[in-house]
Design a protein around this motif. Structure first.
Motif, PDB file in Angstrom:
ATOM      1  N   SER A   1       5.826   5.644   8.194  1.00 54.28           N
ATOM      2  CA  SER A   1       6.367   4.826   6.650  1.00 54.28           C
ATOM      3  C   SER A   1       6.701   6.752   5.845  1.00 54.28           C
ATOM      4  CB  SER A   1       6.028   3.330   5.626  1.00 54.28           C
ATOM      5  OG  SER A   1       4.857   4.655   4.741  1.00 54.28           O
ATOM      6  N   GLY A   2       5.373   7.047   6.070  1.00 55.05           N
ATOM      7  CA  GLY A   2       5.968   8.820   6.170  1.00 55.05           C
ATOM      8  C   GLY A   2       4.960   8.904   4.670  1.00 55.05           C
ATOM      9  N   VAL A   3       3.745   7.881   4.715  1.00 55.39           N
ATOM     10  CA  VAL A   3       3.125   8.178   3.776  1.00 55.39           C
ATOM     11  C   VAL A   3       1.473   9.402   4.041  1.00 55.39           C
ATOM     12  CG1 VAL A   3       3.784   6.800   1.866  1.00 55.39           C
ATOM     13  CG2 VAL A   3       1.674   5.926   4.014  1.00 55.39           C
ATOM     14  N   GLY A   4       0.692  10.022   3.784  1.00 56.67           N
ATOM     15  CA  GLY A   4      -0.679  10.630   4.046  1.00 56.67           C
ATOM     16  C   GLY A   4      -1.360   9.484   3.910  1.00 56.67           C
ATOM     17  N   VAL A   5      -2.684   9.112   5.212  1.00 51.16           N
ATOM     18  CA  VAL A   5      -3.508   8.007   5.139  1.00 51.16           C
ATOM     19  C   VAL A   5      -5.176   8.379   5.722  1.00 51.16           C
ATOM     20  CG1 VAL A   5      -4.046   5.867   6.036  1.00 51.16           C
ATOM     21  CG2 VAL A   5      -1.469   5.965   5.803  1.00 51.16           C
ATOM     22  N   ARG A   6      -5.851   8.333   4.786  1.00 57.03           N
ATOM     23  CA  ARG A   6      -7.181   9.063   5.103  1.00 57.03           C
ATOM     24  C   ARG A   6      -7.899   8.081   5.915  1.00 57.03           C
ATOM     25  NH1 ARG A   6     -11.344  11.610   2.692  1.00 57.03           N
ATOM     26  NH2 ARG A   6      -9.873  11.036   0.410  1.00 57.03           N
ATOM     27  N   TRP A   7      -8.577   7.205   6.554  1.00 54.20           N
ATOM     28  CA  TRP A   7      -8.991   6.195   7.089  1.00 54.20           C
ATOM     29  C   TRP A   7     -10.345   6.676   7.881  1.00 54.20           C
ATOM     30  CZ3 TRP A   7      -8.086   4.044  11.957  1.00 54.20           C
ATOM     31  CH2 TRP A   7      -8.156   4.302  13.293  1.00 54.20           C
TER      32      TRP A   7
ATOM     33  N   SER B   1       0.383  16.638  -5.139  1.00 50.36           N
ATOM     34  CA  SER B   1       1.003  17.120  -6.495  1.00 50.36           C
ATOM     35  C   SER B   1       2.655  17.656  -6.139  1.00 50.36           C
ATOM     36  CB  SER B   1       1.063  18.907  -6.230  1.00 50.36           C
ATOM     37  OG  SER B   1       0.659  18.708  -4.326  1.00 50.36           O
ATOM     38  N   PRO B   2       3.714  17.810  -7.474  1.00 43.72           N
ATOM     39  CA  PRO B   2       4.844  17.573  -6.924  1.00 43.72           C
ATOM     40  C   PRO B   2       5.143  18.513  -6.136  1.00 43.72           C
ATOM     41  CG  PRO B   2       4.165  18.957  -9.251  1.00 43.72           C
ATOM     42  CD  PRO B   2       3.165  18.630  -8.320  1.00 43.72           C
ATOM     43  N   GLY B   3       6.156  17.215  -5.078  1.00 40.70           N
ATOM     44  CA  GLY B   3       6.541  17.922  -3.471  1.00 40.70           C
ATOM     45  C   GLY B   3       5.640  17.423  -2.294  1.00 40.70           C
ATOM     46  N   ALA B   4       5.022  17.220  -2.956  1.00 41.80           N
ATOM     47  CA  ALA B   4       3.282  17.229  -1.978  1.00 41.80           C
ATOM     48  C   ALA B   4       3.766  15.558  -0.999  1.00 41.80           C
ATOM     49  CB  ALA B   4       1.807  17.235  -2.213  1.00 41.80           C
ATOM     50  N   ARG B   5       2.874  15.105   0.107  1.00 41.66           N
ATOM     51  CA  ARG B   5       3.633  14.502   0.110  1.00 41.66           C
ATOM     52  C   ARG B   5       2.549  13.435   0.501  1.00 41.66           C
ATOM     53  NH1 ARG B   5       1.879  12.872   6.960  1.00 41.66           N
ATOM     54  NH2 ARG B   5       2.738  10.776   7.662  1.00 41.66           N
ATOM     55  N   ARG B   6       2.539  11.882  -0.433  1.00 39.41           N
ATOM     56  CA  ARG B   6       2.935  10.544  -0.547  1.00 39.41           C
ATOM     57  C   ARG B   6       1.076  10.434  -0.442  1.00 39.41           C
ATOM     58  NH1 ARG B   6       4.373   5.910  -1.958  1.00 39.41           N
ATOM     59  NH2 ARG B   6       6.055   6.692  -0.219  1.00 39.41           N
ATOM     60  N   GLN B   7       0.106  10.342  -0.737  1.00 33.56           N
ATOM     61  CA  GLN B   7      -1.210   9.648  -0.010  1.00 33.56           C
ATOM     62  C   GLN B   7      -1.689   8.384  -0.406  1.00 33.56           C
ATOM     63  OE1 GLN B   7      -2.435  11.694   2.233  1.00 33.56           O
ATOM     64  NE2 GLN B   7      -1.153  13.516   1.593  1.00 33.56           N
ATOM     65  N   VAL B   8      -2.396   7.471   0.090  1.00 32.04           N
ATOM     66  CA  VAL B   8      -2.760   5.993  -0.062  1.00 32.04           C
ATOM     67  C   VAL B   8      -3.753   6.697  -0.785  1.00 32.04           C
ATOM     68  CG1 VAL B   8      -3.785   3.733   0.903  1.00 32.04           C
ATOM     69  CG2 VAL B   8      -1.690   5.277   2.409  1.00 32.04           C
TER      70      VAL B   8
ATOM     71  N   VAL C   1       0.716  -1.178   0.516  1.00 25.43           N
ATOM     72  CA  VAL C   1      -0.015   0.154  -0.222  1.00 25.43           C
ATOM     73  C   VAL C   1       1.226   1.323   0.110  1.00 25.43           C
ATOM     74  CG1 VAL C   1      -1.448   1.683   1.396  1.00 25.43           C
ATOM     75  CG2 VAL C   1      -1.722  -1.170   0.835  1.00 25.43           C
ATOM     76  N   ALA C   2       1.859   1.446   0.585  1.00 25.45           N
ATOM     77  CA  ALA C   2       2.801   2.110   0.647  1.00 25.45           C
ATOM     78  C   ALA C   2       3.590   2.495  -0.673  1.00 25.45           C
ATOM     79  CB  ALA C   2       4.149   2.133   1.866  1.00 25.45           C
ATOM     80  N   GLU C   3       3.897   1.356  -1.150  1.00 21.46           N
ATOM     81  CA  GLU C   3       4.606   1.653  -2.732  1.00 21.46           C
ATOM     82  C   GLU C   3       3.836   2.043  -3.410  1.00 21.46           C
ATOM     83  OE1 GLU C   3       5.708  -2.404  -3.702  1.00 21.46           O
ATOM     84  OE2 GLU C   3       7.789  -2.330  -1.920  1.00 21.46           O
ATOM     85  N   ALA C   4       2.377   2.325  -3.492  1.00 20.53           N
ATOM     86  CA  ALA C   4       1.204   2.573  -3.798  1.00 20.53           C
ATOM     87  C   ALA C   4       1.192   3.622  -4.364  1.00 20.53           C
ATOM     88  CB  ALA C   4      -0.226   1.351  -4.178  1.00 20.53           C
ATOM     89  N   ALA C   5       0.981   4.735  -2.637  1.00 21.27           N
ATOM     90  CA  ALA C   5       1.305   5.897  -2.757  1.00 21.27           C
ATOM     91  C   ALA C   5       1.494   6.812  -3.843  1.00 21.27           C
ATOM     92  CB  ALA C   5       1.093   6.174  -0.926  1.00 21.27           C
ATOM     93  N   VAL C   6       0.302   8.152  -3.166  1.00 18.16           N
ATOM     94  CA  VAL C   6       0.950   9.048  -4.764  1.00 18.16           C
ATOM     95  C   VAL C   6       0.858  10.773  -4.456  1.00 18.16           C
ATOM     96  CG1 VAL C   6      -0.041   9.564  -7.259  1.00 18.16           C
ATOM     97  CG2 VAL C   6      -0.221   7.059  -6.614  1.00 18.16           C
ATOM     98  N   ALA C   7       1.432  10.827  -4.532  1.00 23.17           N
ATOM     99  CA  ALA C   7       1.595  12.579  -4.583  1.00 23.17           C
ATOM    100  C   ALA C   7       0.555  12.938  -5.036  1.00 23.17           C
ATOM    101  CB  ALA C   7       2.396  13.043  -4.515  1.00 23.17           C
TER     102      ALA C   7
END
Length: 234
Positions: free
Chosen positions: A119-125, A82-89, A74-80
């Motif tokens: 792991s450093g990704v953003g998560v809305r859950w 916008s450029p430079g933004a924190r990657r989100q699930v 799931v962390a590897e599939a996270a996407v930012a």
């Protein structure tokens, strides 16, 4: 109800002078006060996550190999966004964690969310028991059940705890199908725990739901040990 945007208010020179005189009268250095005001409060993403968790699971740790593999995927599939933004699930695989009552499934589910944040990704859950979910979605005056179903269906990461614990009915089967089907179609990561064997889950939810669960989830079997009773006896 209308909302109005207000311009930021600034303090006038007279107000600032009065504040300076008050601080001086109390032998307080204005520069020290300004430094304290400018210092950000230490509140990490993990702190924010823990604040929204039940106290029992605020320190939950995921250590099951299949759960840890899910976290990595799931962390590897996270996407930012916008450029430079924190990657989100956004999208990713799901897990169906099955085992006896007290085997540690819920602990692992909350621990997995904590591990994702670490792991450093953003998560809305969101997290709910199946019984509470059905109670929230049951039609009643003053509540838009369809809106609530849409919100749960769209949530990037959802924990459904104790699937199969609520009383079975045609309405339960229909609502579960609509929820699972939407998350299946949009490939939204979902953590599901259940005490039921797969054949019992099929009898409870029907073939349409169990077919989708079979395709969208990896089944994780927990040891048939009630850890709650084991810890209490120790």
């Amino acid at each position: 109800m209308r909302t109005r945007n207000r311009e930021p208010q600034t303090l006038g020179e007279g107000t600032l002078d009065r504040m300076a005189r008050i601080l001086a009268a109390r032998n307080i250095d204005p520069a020290a006060v300004a430094a304290l005001a400018d210092e950000p409060e230490p509140f990490s993403p993990l702190d924010a996550l823990s604040a929204g968790m039940p106290p029992r699971y605020q320190a939950a740790v995921a250590d099951h190999p299949q759960v840890l593999a899910w976290v990595r995927d799931v962390a590897e599939a996270a996407v930012a966004p916008s450029p430079g933004a924190r990657r989100q699930v956004t999208t990713g695989p799901s897990l169906l964690m099955a085992g006896v009552v007290g085997a540690g499934k819920t602990h692992q589910a909350y621990g997995a969310v904590r591990r994702l944040v670490q792991s450093g990704v953003g998560v809305r859950w969101r997290a709910t028991t199946a019984a509470d979910l059905y109670a929230d979605l049951r039609p009643r005056p003053g509540v838009d059940s369809e809106r609530e179903l849409a919100a749960v269906s769209r949530c990037p990461l959802l924990i459904i705890d104790d699937l199969g614990a609520a009383k079975a009915s045609e309405w339960v089967e229909e609502v579960t199908y609509r929820l699972i089907n939407r998350r299946y179609n949009h490939m939204l990561p979902t953590l599901i725990t259940t005490n039921l064997a797969i054949k019992d889950l099929r009898a409870y939810l029907g073939d349409r739901v169990t077919s989708r669960l079979a395709q969208m989830t990896t089944r994780v079997e927990f040891e048939p040990v009630d850890r709650r009773r084991h810890r209490a006896a120790a």
